[in-house]
Motif scaffolding. Structure first.
Motif, PDB file in Angstrom:
ATOM      1  N   UNK A 326     -23.671  21.180  15.129  1.00 40.11           N
ATOM      2  CA  UNK A 326     -24.384  19.935  15.676  1.00 40.11           C
ATOM      3  C   UNK A 326     -23.921  19.717  17.153  1.00 40.11           C
ATOM      4  N   UNK A 327     -24.811  19.159  17.970  1.00 41.21           N
ATOM      5  CA  UNK A 327     -24.619  18.631  19.174  1.00 41.21           C
ATOM      6  C   UNK A 327     -23.336  17.704  19.142  1.00 41.21           C
ATOM      7  N   UNK A 328     -22.410  17.996  19.772  1.00 42.60           N
ATOM      8  CA  UNK A 328     -21.160  16.870  19.673  1.00 42.60           C
ATOM      9  C   UNK A 328     -21.471  15.585  19.814  1.00 42.60           C
ATOM     10  N   UNK A 329     -22.510  15.084  20.831  1.00 46.78           N
ATOM     11  CA  UNK A 329     -22.507  13.575  20.775  1.00 46.78           C
ATOM     12  C   UNK A 329     -23.433  13.052  19.750  1.00 46.78           C
ATOM     13  N   UNK A 330     -24.204  14.024  18.807  1.00 48.26           N
ATOM     14  CA  UNK A 330     -24.990  13.619  17.693  1.00 48.26           C
ATOM     15  C   UNK A 330     -23.832  13.612  16.510  1.00 48.26           C
ATOM     16  N   UNK A 331     -22.849  14.453  16.614  1.00 46.53           N
ATOM     17  CA  UNK A 331     -22.035  14.591  15.632  1.00 46.53           C
ATOM     18  C   UNK A 331     -21.110  13.340  15.758  1.00 46.53           C
ATOM     19  N   UNK A 332     -20.793  13.054  16.892  1.00 45.54           N
ATOM     20  CA  UNK A 332     -19.624  11.964  17.173  1.00 45.54           C
ATOM     21  C   UNK A 332     -20.654  10.509  16.733  1.00 45.54           C
ATOM     22  N   UNK A 333     -21.928  10.352  16.833  1.00 44.37           N
ATOM     23  CA  UNK A 333     -22.646   9.291  16.441  1.00 44.37           C
ATOM     24  C   UNK A 333     -22.489   9.202  14.758  1.00 44.37           C
ATOM     25  N   UNK A 334     -22.696  10.432  14.088  1.00 46.20           N
ATOM     26  CA  UNK A 334     -22.783  10.448  12.617  1.00 46.20           C
ATOM     27  C   UNK A 334     -21.405  10.041  12.247  1.00 46.20           C
ATOM     28  N   UNK A 335     -20.438  10.399  12.793  1.00 49.42           N
ATOM     29  CA  UNK A 335     -18.987  10.325  12.324  1.00 49.42           C
ATOM     30  C   UNK A 335     -18.733   8.707  12.604  1.00 49.42           C
ATOM     31  N   UNK A 336     -19.211   8.095  13.579  1.00 42.60           N
ATOM     32  CA  UNK A 336     -19.137   6.655  13.676  1.00 42.60           C
ATOM     33  C   UNK A 336     -19.830   6.015  12.957  1.00 42.60           C
ATOM     34  N   UNK A 337     -21.059   6.648  12.280  1.00 48.06           N
ATOM     35  CA  UNK A 337     -21.858   5.735  11.365  1.00 48.06           C
ATOM     36  C   UNK A 337     -20.971   5.786   9.945  1.00 48.06           C
ATOM     37  N   UNK A 338     -20.302   6.691   9.699  1.00 50.09           N
ATOM     38  CA  UNK A 338     -19.305   6.986   8.481  1.00 50.09           C
ATOM     39  C   UNK A 338     -18.643   5.537   8.327  1.00 50.09           C
ATOM     40  N   UNK A 339     -18.014   4.964   9.467  1.00 56.25           N
ATOM     41  CA  UNK A 339     -17.079   3.795   9.517  1.00 56.25           C
ATOM     42  C   UNK A 339     -17.840   2.472   8.844  1.00 56.25           C
ATOM     43  N   UNK A 340     -19.520   2.536   8.788  1.00 55.52           N
ATOM     44  CA  UNK A 340     -19.832   1.361   8.458  1.00 55.52           C
ATOM     45  C   UNK A 340     -19.222   1.018   7.069  1.00 55.52           C
ATOM     46  N   UNK A 341     -18.908  -0.269   6.642  1.00 55.85           N
ATOM     47  CA  UNK A 341     -18.121  -0.679   5.141  1.00 55.85           C
ATOM     48  C   UNK A 341     -19.728  -0.950   4.416  1.00 55.85           C
ATOM     49  N   UNK A 342     -19.444  -0.332   3.151  1.00 58.49           N
ATOM     50  CA  UNK A 342     -20.867  -0.574   2.477  1.00 58.49           C
ATOM     51  C   UNK A 342     -21.050  -1.961   2.126  1.00 58.49           C
TER      52      UNK A 342
END
Length: 453
Positions: A326-342
């Motif tokens: 993945x593009x590093x910036x897109x990957x970074x945004x996805x990894x940050x998205x993972x941190x949103x609490x349910x």
């Protein structure tokens, strides 16, 4: 040539579908290396479809205004037998075995798919410069962004490489590039246009819509795209309507709301152009009122939480198995998205109807809101911060600021060109309406377009 002008030429046999496709392919060959609007050009398939369309039209079987017209399709939308990459290395060889519902409707209407347009990887970005196939470049200045994620579709229409295009919009991805490239873009009411066969970014925020040179072209294309689809769980049951029906009626007596919150931290040239558009409406007899929109900040935050949680739900496996691709910036945004609490996601969904109802209270007093589409001029490719007077903001955040809230509420929004900056870059304004009021937005947008043309 815009959609309806080309359609008339084909209907009157002044130009054949074969000639239209040939000329479009020649322009793509010349211009696409500059603007990078297309990932895949469907030359062979388009010529075969053009021959068939020509035969049908010559035999007196005209399917309507799209028959024989070249249309571009964002490379997030499935096309049977034609690769669909999502702008990603992960899918660079993916060839769907079915058409998305919107593509099937285009083909049934006789439109010719001329190619698949570039997109920010997975459509997860409003800038348009993070695709495995390179950044899309603005036809007005190739050093500048098109906006995204439907930047390829916007560039294709603006550069005359298609008569019209399809885009998707999860936080502004039709409207942002439409404004940045000087074309018309509609994000319809959520559920009005089927998402079946469109690669998900965020299940409850994604919209599919038309991108065109003129307002009437846009309404005609929406006539083809709209309709209930049982294959889309979010599709709205609806009565078929003609979205062109109010076009030409003018705006005398129409009430346009100008919400102050949308005019904070806006580039002075953008605001001046939008204010001039407001003055045009006054001169046409519309009533313009300053209004307050309730809950704007809460909507912005709710949209952010929703897109992050849903995007990671879509891409969890991709990140685990193909993160290095993945593009590093897109990957970074996805990894940050993972941190949103349910629980945060659940909370904003629980409040969704309340926040949407609160936002829509403004339409008790006005027919539409008029705002800038984006608060800044087009930035340089790869630029990530922008100064708006003394205020500094991330480019991504600035681009999304005025469009993302209505992805959460699902209201229809139309971006209309309203002039150029001193440096020759397009500027657009956004009309926001109540749910299901696309025809009224087209009426209002068309009145401005005619007044200044």
């Amino acid at each position: 040539m815009n959609l309806l002008t080309l359609s008339r030429s084909i209907r009157e046999k002044k130009m054949s579908p074969v000639e239209a496709v040939q000329q479009t392919l020649q322009r793509i060959e010349k211009e696409n290396p500059v603007c990078n609007a297309y990932i895949t050009v469907c030359a062979e398939e388009a010529m075969a479809a053009a021959v068939q369309a020509e035969q049908e039209i010559m035999a007196g079987n005209n399917r309507g205004p799209l028959h024989g017209v070249p249309v571009a399709v964002k490379d997030l939308i499935f096309t049977k037998g034609i690769r669909t990459t999502m702008g990603s290395k992960v899918y660079e060889r993916f060839v769907p075995d079915r058409d998305a519902t919107v593509v099937r409707k285009l083909k049934q209407a006789g439109a010719i798919v001329i190619g698949k347009t570039n997109t920010h990887e997975f459509a997860y970005g409003p800038i348009g410069d993070r695709s495995h196939f390179g950044p899309t470049r603005n036809p007005y200045n190739p050093e500048k962004i098109t906006g995204g994620s439907s930047g390829g579709s916007a560039a294709a229409v603006a550069a005359h490489l298609a008569a019209a295009a399809l885009g998707t919009d999860t936080g502004g991805s039709i409207r942002i590039p439409s404004a940045a490239c000087g074309i018309v873009g509609m994000k319809p009411t959520f559920g009005l246009v089927s998402k079946a066969g469109v690669f998900d970014l965020a299940y409850t925020l994604d919209h599919v819509g038309p991108m065109t040179k003129t307002v009437k072209d846009n309404a005609v294309l929406l006539n083809v795209l709209a309709g209930y689809d049982e294959a889309d769980p979010h599709s709205l049951p609806q009565v078929r309507e003609d979205y062109t029906r109010f076009i030409g009626e003018g705006v005398r007596g129409i009430v346009i709301g100008v919400p102050e919150v949308y005019y904070r931290h806006v580039d002075k040239e953008v605001e001046a152009a939008v204010r001039r558009a407001i003055d045009v409406y006054r001169s046409l007899g519309a009533e313009v009122r300053e209004v307050e929109v309730r809950g704007f900040a809460a909507l912005s935050e709710a949209q952010r939480i929703t897109i992050q949680a849903e995007a990671y739900a879509v891409h969890e496996r991709t990140v685990a198995e193909h993160g290095a691709d993945l593009d590093p910036e897109v990957l970074e945004r996805l990894l940050a998205s993972r941190e949103v609490p349910g629980y945060r996601y659940v909370q904003v969904q629980h409040r969704r109807k309340q926040l949407t109802r609160q936002f829509n209270e403004v339409f008790d007093d006005v027919d539409a809101l008029l705002t800038p589409t984006i608060p800044i001029l087009q930035t340089d490719i790869n630029q990530r911060e922008v100064a708006i007077g003394a205020y500094t903001e991330g480019v991504r955040q600035a681009l999304l600021r005025l469009t993302a809230p209505t992805n959460f509420t699902g209201n229809p929004c139309l971006s209309v060109p309203c002039g150029f900056s001193d440096s020759g870059l397009p500027i657009g304004f956004q009309l926001i309406g109540k749910h299901g009021d696309e025809a009224r937005l087209y009426q209002i947008g068309h009145a401005y377009e005619q007044a200044v043309s």
